[in-house]
Design an enzyme around this catalytic site. Structure first.
Site, short mmCIF file in Angstrom:
data_model
loop_
_atom_site.label_atom_id
_atom_site.label_comp_id
_atom_site.label_asym_id
_atom_site.label_seq_id
_atom_site.Cartn_x
_atom_site.Cartn_y
_atom_site.Cartn_z
N TRP A 189 0.86 -1.19 0.00
CA TRP A 189 0.00 0.00 0.00
C TRP A 189 0.89 1.23 0.00
O TRP A 189 1.88 1.27 0.73
CB TRP A 189 -0.91 0.03 1.24
CG TRP A 189 -1.62 1.35 1.36
CD1 TRP A 189 -2.70 1.76 0.63
CD2 TRP A 189 -1.27 2.46 2.21
NE1 TRP A 189 -3.04 3.05 0.98
CE2 TRP A 189 -2.17 3.50 1.93
CE3 TRP A 189 -0.26 2.67 3.15
CZ2 TRP A 189 -2.12 4.74 2.59
CZ3 TRP A 189 -0.19 3.90 3.80
CH2 TRP A 189 -1.13 4.92 3.52
N GLU A 230 -3.08 -2.97 -2.48
CA GLU A 230 -4.20 -2.45 -1.70
C GLU A 230 -4.66 -1.07 -2.17
O GLU A 230 -3.96 -0.08 -1.98
CB GLU A 230 -3.81 -2.38 -0.21
CG GLU A 230 -4.93 -1.89 0.69
CD GLU A 230 -4.51 -1.78 2.16
OE1 GLU A 230 -3.35 -2.03 2.49
OE2 GLU A 230 -5.40 -1.42 2.98
N LYS A 232 -7.09 2.40 -2.47
CA LYS A 232 -7.67 3.34 -1.51
C LYS A 232 -8.36 4.46 -2.27
O LYS A 232 -8.04 4.72 -3.43
CB LYS A 232 -6.55 3.88 -0.61
CG LYS A 232 -7.04 4.68 0.57
CD LYS A 232 -5.95 4.82 1.63
CE LYS A 232 -6.42 5.73 2.75
NZ LYS A 232 -5.51 5.73 3.89
N ASP A 263 -9.73 -3.25 1.73
CA ASP A 263 -9.75 -2.69 3.09
C ASP A 263 -11.12 -2.06 3.30
O ASP A 263 -11.56 -1.22 2.50
CB ASP A 263 -8.62 -1.66 3.24
CG ASP A 263 -8.54 -1.05 4.63
OD1 ASP A 263 -9.58 -0.60 5.14
OD2 ASP A 263 -7.44 -1.02 5.21
N HIS A 266 -11.64 1.75 2.87
CA HIS A 266 -11.07 2.44 1.71
C HIS A 266 -12.05 2.81 0.62
O HIS A 266 -11.65 3.02 -0.52
CB HIS A 266 -9.93 1.60 1.14
CG HIS A 266 -8.69 1.63 1.99
ND1 HIS A 266 -7.47 1.19 1.57
CD2 HIS A 266 -8.51 2.09 3.25
CE1 HIS A 266 -6.58 1.35 2.54
NE2 HIS A 266 -7.20 1.89 3.57
N HIS A 290 -8.46 -6.39 4.55
CA HIS A 290 -8.10 -5.63 5.73
C HIS A 290 -9.43 -5.27 6.38
O HIS A 290 -10.07 -4.30 6.00
CB HIS A 290 -7.33 -4.35 5.38
CG HIS A 290 -5.87 -4.56 5.28
ND1 HIS A 290 -4.97 -3.55 5.09
CD2 HIS A 290 -5.13 -5.70 5.38
CE1 HIS A 290 -3.75 -4.05 5.07
NE2 HIS A 290 -3.81 -5.35 5.23
N ASP A 298 -12.07 6.84 6.95
CA ASP A 298 -11.21 5.66 7.13
C ASP A 298 -10.49 5.76 8.46
O ASP A 298 -9.27 5.87 8.52
CB ASP A 298 -10.21 5.60 5.96
CG ASP A 298 -9.28 4.41 6.05
OD1 ASP A 298 -9.68 3.39 6.64
OD2 ASP A 298 -8.16 4.50 5.52
N ASP A 300 -10.22 3.67 11.01
CA ASP A 300 -9.58 2.49 11.58
C ASP A 300 -9.91 2.24 13.05
O ASP A 300 -9.02 2.04 13.88
CB ASP A 300 -8.05 2.55 11.37
CG ASP A 300 -7.67 2.36 9.91
OD1 ASP A 300 -7.87 1.24 9.40
OD2 ASP A 300 -7.21 3.33 9.28
N ASP A 330 -7.03 -4.55 10.10
CA ASP A 330 -6.28 -3.30 9.99
C ASP A 330 -7.02 -2.20 10.73
O ASP A 330 -7.96 -1.62 10.21
CB ASP A 330 -6.10 -2.93 8.50
CG ASP A 330 -5.28 -1.65 8.34
OD1 ASP A 330 -4.74 -1.16 9.34
OD2 ASP A 330 -5.19 -1.16 7.20
#
Ligand code: RNT
Ligand code: ZN
Length: 423
Positions: A189, A230, A232, A263, A266, A290, A298, A300, A330
């Site tokens: 990424w 990955e 995004k 992810d 994302h 993820h 995003d 997390d 993640d």
């Protein structure tokens, strides 16, 4: 405790019978589940800090908030914390490292010169704990990140540095796979993007495709290492343009035989990844996830047992994809006990898989084929209140890990004895 065990076993016998009435074999579901390994991200343990330099604020599109005491400051502390986590999880899982977790042992090695030497303690530890390792190139928190750009930088020397880093990391991944006898996933990424509307959307993408081709030029034994890319949508400071977008990497992965990492944070805020799984698996043999939880962006957050998480698990299980999806986590929350953050998120991922495994999906699928959408909806809703929690408790009991909330006492004790003593 013995009483609790007896109660869980008694409740399980009843639950098993109830599920049996719907054609679900809970014993079989648990046998399947125990083989599923979650790739658990190292970076929850130290706020994505890494060990190259002491501390260092994050940036390059990543932000960690919170300052809960006790974070791991050395590789040994991170390993100890993760061993604690492992003792609270049913099943056998993997550890997902970033290149920035290299151990220099006094001799600083630049990212374009890293080798398995800087990871020998990790390999040794993984072997001793019988766990697999996954890996990631680290394209952030470094002076060579050129105004937010790495592989897409117009500066050839910058690109070269980061291409070399990419190559080195794949080799480290292969060394992990070889040493541990478990295929390593090396996930790429990059934070590259533009704060404001670019005048040229094409050139950075062309540079990225070329750079990736150079990184992946060397064929590695797929038994040792597989590569993933990955995508995004945006990042902090890169709100207007991300060269490594979903379409870009989907095309790249399909045309080059790479895995794609979806992810959960994302995409657009209301766009989930669950529905993407069966779409991309029509064209890719394997993908990676993820699993994360974005709150408004995003962000997390720690993975919780949301509808979105359940939808992801359903797609993997109901689609028969457990062997084609490498499930990774993640997220990073520095505002709560980090060992608890790891444990909560991973237990939720496993719970969601179990929920999907014990849903009477064959009946649902048959109703759908019969165009009986009334039955499909009615049973889908009834399935939500089947005694799933009992099966989960029984699973934890049979795996000899804490049942229900009892894991929390162990984390609190660890906090008191270990974490709170860290400076
Ligand atoms: C960033 C990506 C990436 C990172 C980790 C630390 O938005 O999700 O996977 O979170 O590499
Ligand atoms: Zn990610």
């Amino acid at each position: 405790m013995p009483n609790q065990a007896k109660n869980v076993e008694r409740a399980y016998r009843l639950a098993k019978e109830r599920y049996g009435q719907l054609g679900v074999d809970t014993d079989r579901a648990l046998k399947r589940l125990v083989d599923v390994s979650i790739s658990i991200h190292c970076w929850q343990g130290d706020d994505v800090g890494g060990f190259e330099n002491a501390g260092g604020a994050l940036g390059d599109g990543l932000a960690v908030t919170g300052n809960y005491p006790g974070k791991a400051r050395t590789p040994k502390q991170l390993r100890d914390d993760f061993e604690k986590v492992l003792s609270l999880l049913p099943g056998r899982h993997r550890f997902n490292l970033h290149a920035s977790y290299a151990e220099m042992n006094g001799a600083k090695v630049e990212r374009d010169e890293l080798s398995a030497d800087q990871f020998k303690n990790w390999i040794h530890w993984a072997k001793a704990n019988k766990i697999g390792l996954d890996f990631n190139q680290t394209y952030f928190s470094h002076p060579k990140v050129d105004g937010g750009l790495t592989l897409t930088s117009p500066d050839k020397a910058v690109r070269k540095f980061w291409i070399e880093h990419g190559i080195r990391c794949r080799e480290i991944g292969a060394a992990f796979g070889k040493a541990l006898g478990k295929t390593c996933l090396t996930n790429l990424w990059i934070p590259d993007g533009m704060k404001d509307s670019p005048a040229d959307r094409k050139a950075p993408r062309e540079r990225l495709a070329d750079a990736l081709d150079e990184i992946f030029a060397k064929k590695l034994d797929r038994k040792h290492n597989v590569d993933s890319v990955e995508p995004k949508l945006f990042g902090i400071g890169a709100e207007s343009y991300t060269p490594g977008s979903h379409e870009f990497y989907l095309g790249y992965a399909v045309s080059r035989g790479k895995l794609l990492t979806l992810d959960a944070g994302h995409y657009h805020p209301t766009e989930g990844i669950a529905d993407k799984i069966s779409s991309v698996l029509c064209f890719l043999p394997e993908i990676a996830l993820h699993v994360s939880r974005g709150v408004r962006w995003d962000s997390d957050h720690v993975v919780t047992l949301t509808d979105e998480l359940q939808a992801i698990a359903q797609e993997i299980v109901w689609g028969g994809y457990l062997d084609r999806v490498r499930i990774g986590l993640d997220y990073f929350d520095a505002s709560i006990n980090r060992v608890a953050a790891w444990t909560i998120g991973t237990r939720n991922m496993i719970k969601a898989l179990l929920m999907a495994l014990v849903t009477p999906v064959e009946i649902l699928k048959q109703a759908e084929l019969d165009r009986d959408y009334t039955t499909r909806l009615a049973l889908m809703e009834e399935a939500k209140t089947l005694p799933f929690g009992v099966v989960w408790d029984f699973y934890c009991l049979s795996e000899e890990v804490p049942v229900g909330e009892h894991w929390l006492c162990e984390v609190k004790r660890y906090e008191k004895d270990v974490l709170s003593k860290r400076k």
